[in-house]
Design an enzyme around this catalytic site. Structure first.
Site, PDB file in Angstrom:
ATOM      1  N   TYR A 126      12.577   5.225  54.549  1.00 37.47           N
ATOM      2  CA  TYR A 126      13.427   5.103  55.737  1.00 37.47           C
ATOM      3  C   TYR A 126      14.451   3.977  55.612  1.00 37.47           C
ATOM      4  CZ  TYR A 126      10.403   8.418  58.061  1.00 37.47           C
ATOM      5  OH  TYR A 126       9.720   9.553  58.391  1.00 37.47           O
ATOM      6  N   LYS A 173      -0.625   7.521  48.617  1.00 34.99           N
ATOM      7  CA  LYS A 173      -0.578   8.575  47.597  1.00 34.99           C
ATOM      8  C   LYS A 173      -0.435   7.868  46.244  1.00 34.99           C
ATOM      9  CE  LYS A 173      -0.249  12.997  46.481  1.00 34.99           C
ATOM     10  NZ  LYS A 173      -1.305  13.989  46.681  1.00 34.99           N
ATOM     11  N   ASP A 206      -3.023  13.472  51.648  1.00 32.98           N
ATOM     12  CA  ASP A 206      -3.304  14.900  51.840  1.00 32.98           C
ATOM     13  C   ASP A 206      -4.745  15.115  52.305  1.00 32.98           C
ATOM     14  OD1 ASP A 206      -3.703  13.849  49.313  1.00 32.98           O
ATOM     15  OD2 ASP A 206      -3.143  15.647  48.202  1.00 32.98           O
ATOM     16  N   ASP A 230       4.885   8.505  60.192  1.00 38.79           N
ATOM     17  CA  ASP A 230       5.710   9.377  61.022  1.00 38.79           C
ATOM     18  C   ASP A 230       5.043  10.749  61.151  1.00 38.79           C
ATOM     19  OD1 ASP A 230       7.797  10.441  62.431  1.00 38.79           O
ATOM     20  OD2 ASP A 230       9.313  10.170  60.880  1.00 38.79           O
TER      21      ASP A 230
END
Ligand code: NAI
Length: 335
Positions: A126, A173, A206, A230
């Site tokens: 972002y 991740k 995930d 988000d």
């Protein structure tokens, strides 16, 4: 009447003016004396000021240190950059806190979700560091710094301690993004060593998504980089009845802006049917932050009661009450 507070109010776009009006009315009825400095931002001021974030908005927040904000529409794939992201970066509002909680009376598949998403709010994808490579590719840089990660990790653990929570889960991740998410994970792991009283675990984003859908009640405080925060915030909203009920706070060192997770909802804007709960609960977080804890818990209890009774719910919650009818019902229970 309590002491007078000066607070910036950004009504925002779409349903923003409707839901912020509900919140300010309820705060007034609860007896908290706030002098609102109402400032507009976004598309509606773009033409006049040639920016969606005019200087008067910045000055008002700098002066008052606290803001309540409605959602602001961001053009998709073109046009000006997000005012929301710009405000978070400008004031270094590094922690985005979003409590996801089930309330009795709201239909959802789960009945005991009570978790908090703590989202790093200033960097990751972002940061706006992106460019075209000719006309055949585009690049957006994912920047994660040790300094910002340490701050958000400490914030998550301090929050857990202060709110009597038991466990922090860091979401990442790092198996794929070994450098950026690796840094986020390792830095958070180091911070965790200073909080032996709080449980700690890590989870790949995930797997986290699946586990949140299967057993959301197992999770407590979740800390993560911006993008995952988000996405999981909206997913979290889906676990507890939708975007209409999830509040939020953007917190920095000495400035804080409170706003719901939802956007400007152009599909229902101006119809008087928006659910004001998310913004009312964001203002409850704001009242706690400024020390008006009694009024905060009175409003929170009134909201819980109206939801539980289920007689005056808005359309998103399966009822047919208007924003104003819902708000009036809450005010009835404040007395
Ligand atoms: P959205 O959150 O505005 O709406 C998604 C769906 O949820 C719509 O069907 C909407 O009607 C419903 N919904 C949302 N809030 C509701 C409420 N309080 N009561 C009843 N139903 C509600 O998301 P969308 O459509 O993706 O975004 C619209 C605009 O808002 C975009 O320009 C986006 O960039 C902006 N946005 C701004 C945010 C902010 O200012 N913090 C946050 C998220 C989006």
């Amino acid at each position: 009447m309590s002491k007078e507070y000066n607070i910036t109010l950004i009504p925002g776009d779409g349903i923003g003016p409707e839901v912020t009006e509900a919140a300010t009315q309820i705060i007034k009825e609860a007896g908290v004396n706030i002098k609102w400095d109402v400032v507009e931002a976004g598309a509606k001021v773009m033409e006049e000021y040639n920016t969606p974030l005019p200087e008067y908005v910045i000055e008002s927040i700098e002066k008052n240190k606290i803001g309540l904000k409605g959602p602001i529409t961001t053009p998709v794939g073109k046009g000006f950059r997000s005012v929301n992201v710009a405000l978070r970066q400008k004031f270094n509002l590094y922690a985005n806190v979003r409590p996801i909680k089930t309330y009795k009376g709201i239909k959802s598949r789960y009945d005991n979700v009570d978790l908090v998403i703590v989202r790093e709010n200033t960097e990751d994808l972002y940061g706006g560091i992106e460019h075209m490579i000719g006309d055949y590719a585009a690049e957006t840089i994912k920047l994660i710094t040790k300094e910002a990660t340490e701050k958000i990790a400490k914030f998550a653990f301090e929050y857990a301690r202060n709110e009597g929570r038991k466990k922090v889960t860091v979401v990442h991740k790092a198996n794929i993004m070994k450098f950026s998410d690796g840094l986020f994970l390792n830095t958070t792991r180091n911070v965790a060593k200073n909080y032996p009283d709080i449980g700690f675990e890590d989870m790949i984003v995930d797997a986290m998504s699946m586990k949140l859908v299967q057993n959301p009640e197992k999770y407590d405080v979740l800390v993560m980089p911006n993008l995952y925060g988000d996405i999981l915030s909206d997913m979290g909203a889906g676990l507890v009845g939708g975007l209409g009920v999830v509040p939020g706070a953007n917190i920095g060192k000495d400035i804080a802006i409170f706003e719901s997770v939802h956007g400007s909802a152009p599909d229902i804007a101006g119809k008087g049917i928006a659910n004001p709960v998310a913004t009312i609960l964001s203002s409850v977080m704001m009242l706690k932050y400024i020390g008006e804890t009694e009024a905060a818990s009175r409003i929170h209890n009134a909201v819980s009661r109206v939801l539980e009774e289920g007689k005056k719910l808005t359309g998103d919650l399966g009822g047919n009450a208007t924003t104003k009818e819902f708000t009036a019902e809450i005010i009835k229970y404040l007395k």
